[in-house]
Design a protein around this motif. Structure first.
Motif, short mmCIF file in Angstrom:
data_model
loop_
_atom_site.label_atom_id
_atom_site.label_comp_id
_atom_site.label_asym_id
_atom_site.label_seq_id
_atom_site.Cartn_x
_atom_site.Cartn_y
_atom_site.Cartn_z
N ALA A 135 0.83 -1.20 0.00
CA ALA A 135 0.00 0.00 0.00
C ALA A 135 0.87 1.26 0.00
CB ALA A 135 -0.93 0.00 1.21
N TYR A 136 1.95 1.23 0.75
CA TYR A 136 2.82 2.40 0.84
C TYR A 136 3.54 2.66 -0.49
CZ TYR A 136 5.88 5.89 2.92
OH TYR A 136 6.51 7.08 3.23
N ARG A 137 3.93 1.56 -1.15
CA ARG A 137 4.70 1.71 -2.39
C ARG A 137 3.81 1.97 -3.60
NH1 ARG A 137 8.82 -2.79 -5.09
NH2 ARG A 137 9.32 -1.57 -6.96
N TYR A 138 2.74 1.20 -3.73
CA TYR A 138 1.96 1.24 -4.96
C TYR A 138 0.68 2.06 -4.86
CZ TYR A 138 4.90 -2.53 -6.81
OH TYR A 138 5.96 -3.29 -7.27
N GLU A 139 0.10 2.13 -3.66
CA GLU A 139 -1.23 2.72 -3.49
C GLU A 139 -2.18 2.12 -4.53
OE1 GLU A 139 -1.31 6.98 -2.70
OE2 GLU A 139 0.88 6.95 -2.58
N GLU A 140 -2.93 2.95 -5.27
CA GLU A 140 -3.82 2.42 -6.30
C GLU A 140 -3.24 2.63 -7.70
OE1 GLU A 140 -5.07 6.71 -6.11
OE2 GLU A 140 -4.14 5.20 -4.84
N LYS A 141 -1.96 3.00 -7.79
CA LYS A 141 -1.34 3.33 -9.09
C LYS A 141 -1.44 2.22 -10.14
CE LYS A 141 2.00 6.68 -7.25
NZ LYS A 141 1.73 6.51 -5.80
N PRO A 142 -1.34 0.93 -9.75
CA PRO A 142 -1.48 -0.12 -10.78
C PRO A 142 -2.81 -0.08 -11.52
CG PRO A 142 -0.50 -1.05 -8.81
CD PRO A 142 -0.94 0.34 -8.45
N LEU A 143 -3.81 0.60 -10.98
CA LEU A 143 -5.10 0.68 -11.64
C LEU A 143 -5.16 1.78 -12.69
CD1 LEU A 143 -7.47 0.26 -8.54
CD2 LEU A 143 -6.69 -1.50 -10.13
N ASP A 144 -4.05 2.52 -12.88
CA ASP A 144 -4.04 3.63 -13.85
C ASP A 144 -4.29 3.14 -15.27
OD1 ASP A 144 -3.56 5.39 -11.82
OD2 ASP A 144 -1.40 5.58 -12.20
N SER A 145 -3.80 1.94 -15.58
CA SER A 145 -3.98 1.38 -16.92
C SER A 145 -3.81 -0.13 -16.86
CB SER A 145 -2.98 1.99 -17.90
OG SER A 145 -1.65 1.57 -17.58
N LYS A 146 -4.23 -0.80 -17.93
CA LYS A 146 -4.05 -2.25 -18.01
C LYS A 146 -2.57 -2.61 -17.98
CE LYS A 146 -8.33 -3.14 -20.58
NZ LYS A 146 -8.91 -3.66 -21.85
N LYS A 147 -1.76 -1.80 -18.63
CA LYS A 147 -0.32 -2.08 -18.71
C LYS A 147 0.34 -1.96 -17.33
CE LYS A 147 1.76 -0.21 -22.13
NZ LYS A 147 2.37 0.84 -22.98
N SER A 148 -0.03 -0.93 -16.59
CA SER A 148 0.57 -0.74 -15.27
C SER A 148 0.17 -1.86 -14.33
CB SER A 148 0.19 0.62 -14.69
OG SER A 148 -1.21 0.71 -14.51
N TYR A 149 -1.09 -2.32 -14.44
CA TYR A 149 -1.53 -3.43 -13.59
C TYR A 149 -0.84 -4.72 -14.00
CZ TYR A 149 -4.59 -6.54 -10.97
OH TYR A 149 -5.07 -7.48 -10.09
N LEU A 150 -0.65 -4.93 -15.31
CA LEU A 150 0.06 -6.12 -15.79
C LEU A 150 1.49 -6.16 -15.25
CD1 LEU A 150 0.32 -8.62 -17.61
CD2 LEU A 150 0.96 -7.07 -19.49
N LYS A 151 2.18 -5.03 -15.32
CA LYS A 151 3.54 -4.97 -14.80
C LYS A 151 3.57 -5.24 -13.30
CE LYS A 151 5.84 -1.91 -18.12
NZ LYS A 151 6.63 -0.66 -18.28
N TYR A 152 2.62 -4.68 -12.61
CA TYR A 152 2.53 -4.87 -11.17
C TYR A 152 2.34 -6.35 -10.83
CZ TYR A 152 -0.16 -5.28 -6.81
OH TYR A 152 -0.64 -5.69 -5.59
N ILE A 153 1.41 -7.02 -11.50
CA ILE A 153 1.15 -8.43 -11.24
C ILE A 153 2.36 -9.29 -11.61
CG2 ILE A 153 -0.17 -10.43 -12.05
CD1 ILE A 153 -1.61 -8.88 -9.94
N LEU A 154 2.98 -8.99 -12.73
CA LEU A 154 4.16 -9.77 -13.14
C LEU A 154 5.29 -9.63 -12.13
CD1 LEU A 154 4.23 -9.11 -17.00
CD2 LEU A 154 3.60 -11.23 -15.82
N LEU A 155 5.45 -8.44 -11.59
CA LEU A 155 6.48 -8.24 -10.54
C LEU A 155 6.15 -9.05 -9.30
CD1 LEU A 155 7.28 -4.42 -10.75
CD2 LEU A 155 8.89 -6.29 -11.09
N ARG A 156 4.87 -9.11 -8.95
CA ARG A 156 4.47 -9.90 -7.78
C ARG A 156 4.66 -11.39 -8.05
NH1 ARG A 156 5.63 -7.75 -4.04
NH2 ARG A 156 6.79 -6.49 -5.49
N ILE A 157 4.39 -11.83 -9.28
CA ILE A 157 4.64 -13.24 -9.65
C ILE A 157 6.13 -13.53 -9.55
CG2 ILE A 157 4.63 -14.88 -11.57
CD1 ILE A 157 1.98 -13.63 -12.47
N ALA A 158 6.94 -12.61 -10.05
CA ALA A 158 8.40 -12.81 -10.02
C ALA A 158 8.93 -12.82 -8.60
CB ALA A 158 9.08 -11.69 -10.82
N ARG A 159 8.21 -12.22 -7.69
CA ARG A 159 8.67 -12.15 -6.31
C ARG A 159 8.54 -13.49 -5.59
NH1 ARG A 159 10.77 -12.60 -2.50
NH2 ARG A 159 10.84 -11.40 -0.56
#
Length: 363
Positions: free
Chosen positions: A63-87
């Motif tokens: 929440a501190y790092r991302y807030e709701e920013k991944p919801l700005d676009s499909k691409k930003s959410y995709l990158k966010y999810i892929l980073l979480r998968i990679a984690r």
């Protein structure tokens, strides 16, 4: 507050090591069941709250790092999810693959898709198969998927967020009960209720919520003013955590059960313990105490960074395989940490960095 960005929450990273150690002691408590007094054993039997510390910390950091920013676009959410998968997935997949290859340990386990996808932990029947402790990764990943949306709701009103989580809980409960009525739910998908509450995101979501709440308060001037009114948060947060563990273990009838198996213990665990944890976290980030100094040392930061690997190997396949070669008096505690550090430095970290570079190229 001016040091928050500079130290990058070093003490919180060190706290991850403490949480992992608590889980290790909890899982090995059976070896001391008949050697330690009942009251001590009841206390140690609630050290599963190390997982709660991880969940609250995940809620705060995302929440501190991302807030709701991944919801700005499909691409930003995709990158966010892929980073979480990679984690979380690469190291888990490697360890799971070794487990399946070594048929002397995985014989009879054929739920490959469920194990690799982490869906296995949504079924009570399969919840103790494969890398058993990875059930918490399923809980984490459910949170990763919903986190940006949850923070958006939290910014509008904490009531919206709570109502959504209650609705999600009722949905999970309804699915489990519905399947039970329909076909008996033989594999225990989100059933019975005690399993769903203790082992799925549907029942553990409040722990993440409180972490997000701390991040939200820190993003607001009024929130900071409110947090600053808490005197000696490290001390009182830590004391409250200890008191709440004692309160939970009060409901354990014997050495073979947990206090959270009673509704009173579960209520304390889900509603009050996370509050104590976020107060303690606030203290670690804002106070210069001997606790924060120790947890911010390079040694504890290294252990904290390696805590994910430690969590995945301290139980199940890797630990059992290691025991077959060497079993030290400390239950391989030190050796497991050494292995975890090596895995983190030479496997987990390089894999994540490589994945992050590839994901950054998505345009």
């Amino acid at each position: 507050m001016e040091t928050l960005q500079k130290n990058k929450f070093d003490a919180l990273t060190g706290m991850r090591a403490i949480a992992a150690i608590m889980v290790f002691v909890y899982h090995n408590r059976k070896y001391w069941r008949y050697d330690l007094p009942f009251e001590v054993m009841r206390f140690i039997s609630e050290w599963h709250i190390g997982v709660t510390v991880f969940f609250v910390l995940s809620g705060f950091l995302l929440a501190y790092r991302y807030e709701e920013k991944p919801l700005d676009s499909k691409k930003s959410y995709l990158k966010y999810i892929l980073l979480r998968i990679a984690r979380i997935f690469p190291l888990y997949w490697i360890l799971l693959s070794f487990y399946f290859i070594d048929t002397s340990y995985s014989k009879g386990v054929d739920t490959y898709f469920l194990q690799y996808s982490l869906f296995y932990s949504l079924f009570e029947r399969y919840s103790v198969s494969g890398i058993v402790q990875a059930w918490s990764l399923t809980v984490e990943f459910f949170f990763y998927i919903l986190a940006p949306f949850l923070f958006l709701l939290l910014k509008k009103s904490w009531k919206y967020c709570i109502l959504f989580l209650i609705g999600l809980f009722l949905l999970g409960w309804g699915i489990g009960v519905g399947l039970k009525e329909f076909n008996g739910n033989p594999k225990g998908f989100l059933y019975p209720l005690q399993f769903m509450i203790g082992s799925t995101f549907f029942g553990r979501s409040l722990e993440f919520f409180f972490g997000m709440l701390l991040a939200y308060l820190m993003k607001k001037e009024k929130g900071i003013q409110f947090l600053n009114k808490i005197k000696k948060p490290t001390l009182w947060g830590g004391v409250s955590i200890l008191i709440l563990i004692f309160a939970i273990r009060f409901f354990a009838r014997n050495n073979f059960v947990h206090g959270v198996e009673r509704w009173e213990g579960r209520l304390i665990h889900e509603l009050f313990l996370p509050l104590g944890i976020i107060v303690f976290f606030w203290g670690l980030m804002t106070e210069k105490t001997w606790v924060s100094k120790i947890l911010s040392t390079k040694f504890f930061i290294l252990l904290g960074n390696a805590s994910f690997a430690f969590y995945l190997i301290h139980l199940s396949y890797f630990n059992m395989k290691l025991k077959s070669y060497v079993y030290l008096p400390d239950k391989n505690f030190v050796l497991l940490w050494i292995c975890s550090i090596v895995i983190y430095l030479f496997i987990e970290k390089p894999l994540y960095e490589g994945c992050r570079k590839l994901i950054a190229k998505i345009s």
